[in-house]
Design an enzyme around this catalytic site. Structure first.
Site, PDB file in Angstrom:
ATOM      1  N   GLY A  39       0.818  -1.222   0.000  1.00  0.00           N
ATOM      2  CA  GLY A  39       0.000   0.000   0.000  1.00  0.00           C
ATOM      3  C   GLY A  39       0.845   1.262   0.000  1.00  0.00           C
ATOM      4  N   LYS A 184      -6.932  -7.823  -7.462  1.00  0.00           N
ATOM      5  CA  LYS A 184      -5.839  -7.873  -8.448  1.00  0.00           C
ATOM      6  C   LYS A 184      -4.806  -8.952  -8.091  1.00  0.00           C
ATOM      7  CE  LYS A 184      -1.989  -6.351  -8.515  1.00  0.00           C
ATOM      8  NZ  LYS A 184      -1.313  -7.591  -8.851  1.00  0.00           N
ATOM      9  N   SER A 217      -2.634  -9.999 -13.215  1.00  0.00           N
ATOM     10  CA  SER A 217      -1.332  -9.695 -13.829  1.00  0.00           C
ATOM     11  C   SER A 217      -0.829 -10.950 -14.527  1.00  0.00           C
ATOM     12  CB  SER A 217      -0.270  -9.332 -12.787  1.00  0.00           C
ATOM     13  OG  SER A 217      -0.722  -8.335 -11.944  1.00  0.00           O
ATOM     14  N   ASP A 249       2.020  -3.139  -7.730  1.00  0.00           N
ATOM     15  CA  ASP A 249       1.513  -2.002  -6.945  1.00  0.00           C
ATOM     16  C   ASP A 249       1.199  -0.819  -7.873  1.00  0.00           C
ATOM     17  OD1 ASP A 249       2.040  -3.635  -4.770  1.00  0.00           O
ATOM     18  OD2 ASP A 249       4.059  -2.829  -4.533  1.00  0.00           O
TER      19      ASP A 249
HETATM   20  O1  LIG Z   1       4.753  -9.494   2.144  1.00  0.00           O
HETATM   21  P1  LIG Z   1       3.764  -8.736   1.297  1.00  0.00           P
HETATM   22  O2  LIG Z   1       2.942  -7.796   2.117  1.00  0.00           O
HETATM   23  O3  LIG Z   1       2.942  -9.624   0.429  1.00  0.00           O
HETATM   24  O4  LIG Z   1       4.615  -7.889   0.258  1.00  0.00           O
HETATM   25  C1  LIG Z   1       5.496  -6.902   0.687  1.00  0.00           C
HETATM   26  C2  LIG Z   1       6.352  -6.462  -0.482  1.00  0.00           C
HETATM   27  O5  LIG Z   1       7.219  -7.499  -0.893  1.00  0.00           O
HETATM   28  O6  LIG Z   1       5.577  -6.110  -1.587  1.00  0.00           O
HETATM   29  C3  LIG Z   1       6.165  -4.982  -2.253  1.00  0.00           C
HETATM   30  C4  LIG Z   1       6.193  -5.259  -3.708  1.00  0.00           C
HETATM   31  O7  LIG Z   1       4.888  -5.431  -4.177  1.00  0.00           O
HETATM   32  C5  LIG Z   1       7.481  -4.741  -1.575  1.00  0.00           C
HETATM   33  O8  LIG Z   1       7.895  -3.405  -1.656  1.00  0.00           O
HETATM   34  C6  LIG Z   1       7.034  -5.137  -0.201  1.00  0.00           C
HETATM   35  O9  LIG Z   1       7.849  -5.095   0.839  1.00  0.00           O
END
Ligand SMILES: O=P(O)(O)OC[C@@]1(O)O[C@H](CO)[C@@H](O)[C@@H]1O
Length: 310
Positions: A39, A184, A217, A249
């Protein structure tokens, strides 16, 4: 106002090495730290586009302090919900073979911390609410479903609440109870949660379970959108190499912006594919190459897919 919420906020650490080899010692050429979690990346991309956005994050311990300081330094509007545990680190290793990620699970949140997070989301009165990333360990199974369902919109009655859910596994499935406008998943996440190989059939299954639309995706092949208005595939004009961390993202950022402007799906998908490529060309997750974004928006191919019997 677009609001992102990242219950499992992170300090993103990115190492650049020549080549990543399991079992070998690596001397990093470069190390970068910044506030992260999906986010936060979405908010960063929207901020770069000049869009009004607010990031709701959790922060605890020394890494939490670093996250809050980095958000302020980046000029991102944020609601920082203090937590007792230590905010996690997520590590990306960039080498010749691409990006390798090591994500810590993160600290548990207590029930008062969940309540404070939900209150921060409600206070920000989102027009579009983006729920992104993994849930911390021990999170209520329906954490995203509750956040999505309880969100009071600043823009009208419940029927006009708009929301995006970008997570995987059980958090995605239980989040569907909050009736997100769009989910998504990437193609692997979609297959994992539905057990179905065919992406249109799998997306249709998620729509039956509560998602308004599903945007999948497909990596270098772009995006597939299964929506109430039809099904489209959007393909980039060219394959790109770079840092793919954060490309998803950037897609979510484009979807949030397109939803807030009530753009038609083909336009929204063009923006999403272009912004995703722009993120691959950005050095760190959350960065976008704006020149590529503006060029590529004109070049993305969007094709309607034939309707299928349901
Ligand atoms: O562990 P989660 O919450 O699934 O993903 C976290 C993460 O890997 O997603 C981003 C890339 O989408 C990185 O910047 C971030 O730290």
């Amino acid at each position: 106002m677009i609001v992102t919420v990242t219950p499992n906020t992170a300090l993103d650490v990115t190492y650049t090495v020549d080549e990543l080899r399991p079992g070998a010692v690596h001397r990093a050429r470069e190390v970068r730290h910044r506030a992260g979690g999906k986010g936060v990346n979405v908010a960063r991309v929207l901020h770069a586009l000049g869009v009004d956005v607010r990031a709701v994050v959790t922060a605890g311990g020394a890494t939490g302090t670093a996250v809050a300081a980095d958000l302020a330094a980046a000029g991102l509007a944020a609601d920082v919900v203090p937590i007792a545990g230590e905010t996690r680190r997520t590590t990306t290793i960039l080498g010749s073979g691409g990006a390798t990620l090591l994500n810590e699970p993160g600290p548990e949140l207590g029930s008062a911390e969940w309540t404070a997070l939900a209150a921060a989301v409600a206070r920000s009165r989102p027009e579009v609410l983006v729920c992104s990333g993994s849930l911390p360990p021990g999170a209520p199974a329906d954490a995203y479903g509750r956040l999505l369902a309880s969100c009071p919109s600043g823009s009208g009655p419940p029927a006009t609440w708009l929301s995006i859910l970008d997570t995987s596994g059980p958090a995605l499935l239980t989040g569907l109870a909050g009736k997100p406008t769009v989910v998504k998943p990437n193609i692997e996440e979609l297959r994992e949660v539905t057990g179905l190989e065919d992406p249109v059939a799998a997306a249709t299954e998620l729509r039956r379970a509560g998602a308004g639309a599903v945007v999948v995706s497909l990596g270098a092949e772009g995006l597939l959108a299964v929506t109430p208005a039809g099904t489209w595939q959007a393909t980039p004009s060219t394959a790109l190499t770079g840092n793919s961390t954060g490309a998803g993202d950037a897609v979510v950022a484009a979807l949030a912006l397109g939803l807030s402007r009530r753009e038609p799906w083909p336009e929204l998908l063009r923006r999403a594919v272009a912004l995703s490529g722009a993120a691959v060309l950005g050095p760190l997750a959350g960065d976008v190459d704006l020149a590529h974004y503006h060029r590529e928006r004109e070049l993305v191919a969007v094709r309607a897919q034939p309707e299928r019997e349901s």
